[in-house]
Design an enzyme around this catalytic site. Structure first.
Site, PDB file in Angstrom:
ATOM      1  N   ALA A  67       0.953  -1.149   0.009  1.00 16.18           N
ATOM      2  CA  ALA A  67       0.028   0.006  -0.006  1.00 16.18           C
ATOM      3  C   ALA A  67       1.098   1.189   0.066  1.00 16.18           C
ATOM      4  O   ALA A  67       2.095   1.070   0.308  1.00 16.18           O
ATOM      5  CB  ALA A  67      -0.988  -0.009   1.187  1.00 16.18           C
ATOM      6  N   GLY A 112       0.423  -5.040   0.985  1.00 13.86           N
ATOM      7  CA  GLY A 112      -0.539  -4.826   0.067  1.00 13.86           C
ATOM      8  C   GLY A 112      -0.628  -5.845  -1.361  1.00 13.86           C
ATOM      9  O   GLY A 112      -1.350  -6.227  -1.946  1.00 13.86           O
ATOM     10  N   GLU A 115      -0.580  -9.424  -0.654  1.00 13.75           N
ATOM     11  CA  GLU A 115      -2.110  -9.631  -0.392  1.00 13.75           C
ATOM     12  C   GLU A 115      -2.955  -9.659  -1.768  1.00 13.75           C
ATOM     13  O   GLU A 115      -3.785 -10.512  -2.159  1.00 13.75           O
ATOM     14  CB  GLU A 115      -2.706  -8.627   0.856  1.00 13.75           C
ATOM     15  CG  GLU A 115      -2.186  -8.580   2.025  1.00 13.75           C
ATOM     16  CD  GLU A 115      -2.426  -7.463   2.704  1.00 13.75           C
ATOM     17  OE1 GLU A 115      -2.208  -6.257   2.635  1.00 13.75           O
ATOM     18  OE2 GLU A 115      -2.687  -7.562   3.960  1.00 13.75           O
ATOM     19  N   GLU A 135       4.441  -5.358   7.247  1.00 11.37           N
ATOM     20  CA  GLU A 135       3.837  -4.255   7.962  1.00 11.37           C
ATOM     21  C   GLU A 135       4.267  -3.768   9.421  1.00 11.37           C
ATOM     22  O   GLU A 135       4.414  -2.856   9.850  1.00 11.37           O
ATOM     23  CB  GLU A 135       2.266  -4.215   7.968  1.00 11.37           C
ATOM     24  CG  GLU A 135       1.548  -4.253   6.822  1.00 11.37           C
ATOM     25  CD  GLU A 135       1.608  -5.582   5.870  1.00 11.37           C
ATOM     26  OE1 GLU A 135       2.608  -6.579   6.131  1.00 11.37           O
ATOM     27  OE2 GLU A 135       0.849  -5.539   4.827  1.00 11.37           O
TER      28      GLU A 135
HETATM   29  N1  DAK Z   1       4.561   3.328  -0.644  1.00 11.46           N
HETATM   30  C1  DAK Z   1       4.980   4.300  -1.362  1.00 11.46           C
HETATM   31  N2  DAK Z   1       6.192   4.515  -1.924  1.00 11.46           N
HETATM   32  C2  DAK Z   1       6.905   3.274  -2.085  1.00 11.46           C
HETATM   33  C3  DAK Z   1       6.612   1.939  -1.649  1.00 11.46           C
HETATM   34  C4  DAK Z   1       5.239   2.110  -0.953  1.00 11.46           C
HETATM   35  N3  DAK Z   1       4.889   0.815  -0.496  1.00 11.46           N
HETATM   36  N4  DAK Z   1       7.680   0.918  -1.848  1.00 11.46           N
HETATM   37  C5  DAK Z   1       8.444   1.870  -2.718  1.00 11.46           C
HETATM   38  N5  DAK Z   1       8.147   3.230  -2.728  1.00 11.46           N
HETATM   39  C6  DAK Z   1       8.694   4.142  -3.485  1.00 11.46           C
HETATM   40  C7  DAK Z   1       9.984   4.554  -2.660  1.00 11.46           C
HETATM   41  O1  DAK Z   1       9.852   5.691  -1.490  1.00 11.46           O
HETATM   42  C8  DAK Z   1      10.832   5.231  -3.698  1.00 11.46           C
HETATM   43  O2  DAK Z   1      10.455   6.721  -4.248  1.00 11.46           O
HETATM   44  P1  DAK Z   1      11.477   7.623  -4.235  1.00 11.46           P
HETATM   45  O3  DAK Z   1      12.194   7.913  -3.157  1.00 11.46           O
HETATM   46  O4  DAK Z   1      12.078   7.289  -5.549  1.00 11.46           O
HETATM   47  O5  DAK Z   1      10.383   8.913  -4.468  1.00 11.46           O
HETATM   48  C9  DAK Z   1      10.555   4.329  -4.902  1.00 11.46           C
HETATM   49  O6  DAK Z   1       9.480   3.818  -4.685  1.00 11.46           O
HETATM   50  C10 DAK Z   1      11.705   3.254  -5.238  1.00 11.46           C
HETATM   51  O7  DAK Z   1      12.022   2.507  -3.922  1.00 11.46           O
HETATM   52  P2  DAK Z   1      13.358   2.344  -3.252  1.00 11.46           P
HETATM   53  O8  DAK Z   1      14.135   3.469  -3.719  1.00 11.46           O
HETATM   54  O9  DAK Z   1      13.021   2.227  -1.810  1.00 11.46           O
HETATM   55  O10 DAK Z   1      13.781   1.231  -3.845  1.00 11.46           O
HETATM   56  P3  DAK Z   1      14.697   0.142  -3.435  1.00 11.46           P
HETATM   57  O11 DAK Z   1      15.039  -0.864  -4.191  1.00 11.46           O
HETATM   58  O12 DAK Z   1      15.986   0.678  -2.534  1.00 11.46           O
HETATM   59  O13 DAK Z   1      14.023  -0.730  -2.273  1.00 11.46           O
HETATM   60  C11 DAK Z   1      12.068  -1.809  -1.426  1.00 11.46           C
HETATM   61  C12 DAK Z   1      12.926  -1.406  -2.799  1.00 11.46           C
HETATM   62  C13 DAK Z   1      10.658  -2.615  -2.064  1.00 11.46           C
HETATM   63  C14 DAK Z   1      12.683  -2.937  -0.631  1.00 11.46           C
HETATM   64  C15 DAK Z   1      11.657  -0.748  -0.663  1.00 11.46           C
HETATM   65  O14 DAK Z   1      11.108   0.423  -1.427  1.00 11.46           O
HETATM   66  C16 DAK Z   1      10.786  -1.013   0.492  1.00 11.46           C
HETATM   67  O15 DAK Z   1      10.914  -1.302   1.581  1.00 11.46           O
HETATM   68  N6  DAK Z   1       9.369  -0.616   0.133  1.00 11.46           N
HETATM   69  C17 DAK Z   1       8.258  -0.519   0.998  1.00 11.46           C
HETATM   70  C18 DAK Z   1       7.887  -1.862   1.476  1.00 11.46           C
HETATM   71  C19 DAK Z   1       6.992  -2.130   2.303  1.00 11.46           C
HETATM   72  O16 DAK Z   1       6.927  -1.837   3.416  1.00 11.46           O
HETATM   73  N7  DAK Z   1       5.684  -2.540   1.719  1.00 11.46           N
HETATM   74  C20 DAK Z   1       4.397  -2.786   2.665  1.00 11.46           C
HETATM   75  C21 DAK Z   1       3.575  -1.518   2.727  1.00 11.46           C
HETATM   76  S1  DAK Z   1       2.461  -1.463   4.179  1.00 11.46           S
HETATM   77  C22 DAK Z   1      -4.072  -0.989   6.329  1.00 11.46           C
HETATM   78  C23 DAK Z   1      -4.145  -1.112   4.925  1.00 11.46           C
HETATM   79  C24 DAK Z   1      -3.114  -1.687   4.212  1.00 11.46           C
HETATM   80  C25 DAK Z   1      -2.174  -2.085   4.622  1.00 11.46           C
HETATM   81  C26 DAK Z   1      -2.024  -2.205   5.847  1.00 11.46           C
HETATM   82  C27 DAK Z   1      -3.072  -1.626   6.804  1.00 11.46           C
HETATM   83  N8  DAK Z   1      -5.013  -0.522   7.073  1.00 11.46           N
HETATM   84  C28 DAK Z   1      -5.650   0.717   6.502  1.00 11.46           C
HETATM   85  C29 DAK Z   1      -5.140  -0.863   8.259  1.00 11.46           C
HETATM   86  C30 DAK Z   1      -1.069  -2.536   3.767  1.00 11.46           C
HETATM   87  C31 DAK Z   1       0.174  -2.171   4.306  1.00 11.46           C
HETATM   88  C32 DAK Z   1       1.180  -2.140   3.274  1.00 11.46           C
HETATM   89  O17 DAK Z   1       1.241  -2.493   2.218  1.00 11.46           O
END
Ligand code: DAK
Length: 259
Positions: A67, A112, A115, A135
């Site tokens: 997300a 997400g 998921e 998360e």
């Molecule tokens: N959201 C927004 N931007 C993201 C992103 C994300 N999930 N993942 C990556 N990006 C963006 C980065 O900020 C970066 O943007 P700029 O800095 O270039 O502007 C760009 O994509 C490239 O990412 P990186 O520079 O970080 O690329 P790397 O190769 O270094 O790293 C990575 C790749 C996938 C390991 C890293 O980007 C990362 O850790 N991303 C976040 C992964 C993550 O934590 N995903 C889970 C998100 S939480 C809920 C509803 C939904 C959910 C939960 C609760 N409720 C409302 C209760 C769901 C939650 C999730 O999905």
């Protein structure tokens, strides 16, 4: 319909491909993207030509990296609950769609994204795919059904380890968990997806619809009730022209021609 965050294209007879198209943020799902996926499902459900849907991410790095964290960081508790409920409903629609859905996971499938992949009927992954529910590292819980789908797919002890640690894992582990069906070199993923899709759409459409309902609905029912549902659907399948054709073809020692 013009979309901004997704692409929806026919890729072969009866086969559509939905691409999450925000490669600059690794295809992160914001609310607008989820709304477009929902509209795409509306469109596909009334299009009688749609026999199967492929879902993938734009670029070579990510399926969906979760997300959209930037958007989520601004949400109040009530807005977060609404966002989660909407995401859950969209993924549920994919699980209950009247056509098979195949996830082509071409890179990161985190949070997400994992998921979304788990709500597809089958998952074909590229060799660089990475999965996880990170998360925990953001101080939140999964919000689009990850705690429930991962547990049903990989079992409770492994799901809890993955949810407690947020550990990101690759395709070998994903195969071992039974989370994904097959792994291919990234350059072959779409062609392999199409190959499997063509095989599926060559089968009886009515049988596929009944089988999808049986598996999706039956898995949450007590076995006796699920088996009764199977008997009902088995009976129902005898009202379809495909049953007459399939059995006639067998008896006449020829290949069936399903409509
Ligand atoms: N959201 C927004 N931007 C993201 C992103 C994300 N999930 N993942 C990556 N990006 C963006 C980065 O900020 C970066 O943007 P700029 O800095 O270039 O502007 C760009 O994509 C490239 O990412 P990186 O520079 O970080 O690329 P790397 O190769 O270094 O790293 C990575 C790749 C996938 C390991 C890293 O980007 C990362 O850790 N991303 C976040 C992964 C993550 O934590 N995903 C889970 C998100 S939480 C809920 C509803 C939904 C959910 C939960 C609760 N409720 C409302 C209760 C769901 C939650 C999730 O999905």
């Amino acid at each position: 319909m013009g979309f901004k965050h997704i692409l929806l294209d026919p890729v072969d007879a009866g086969i559509m491909c939905l691409t999450i198209n925000r490669p600059k943020v690794l295809n992160a799902l914001n609310k607008a993207t989820l709304e477009e996926i929902n509209q795409a499902i509306d469109q596909l459900e009334v299009d009688n030509n749609t026999r199967l849907l492929l879902i993938t991410g734009a670029g070579e790095k990510a399926f969906v990296a979760g997300a959209d964290i930037e958007e989520m960081s601004q949400l109040s508790a009530l807005e977060a609950k609404a966002f989660s409920a909407f995401g859950l409903s969209v993924l549920r629609r994919l699980e209950n769609a009247s056509f098979p859905v195949i996830g082509l996971v071409n890179g990161f499938a985190l949070g997400g994204g994992c998921e979304l992949a788990m709500s597809c009927d089958l998952i074909l992954a590229s060799d660089n795919a990475k999965f996880g529910q990170p998360e925990i590292n953001l101080g939140i819980t999964p919000g689009f059904g990850g705690s429930q789908r991962l547990t049903r797919l990989v079992g409770r002890p492994m799901a809890l380890e993955l949810l407690y640690t947020g550990r990101i894992f690759g395709v070998e582990e994903a195969l071992g968990f039974g989370l994904i069906n097959y792994v291919y070199p990234q350059a072959q993923l779409m062609e392999k997806g199409l190959e499997m899709s063509r095989e599926i759409v060559s089968k009886s459409r009515s049988s596929i619809q009944l089988i999808k309902q049986l598996v999706q609905r039956g898995q949450d029912l007590p076995l006796d009730n699920a088996c009764i549902m199977e008997s009902d659907q088995f009976g129902l399948s005898f009202s379809s022209p495909d049953q007459a054709e399939g059995m006639a073809a067998f008896l006449e020692k020829r290949a069936p021609h399903f409509n």
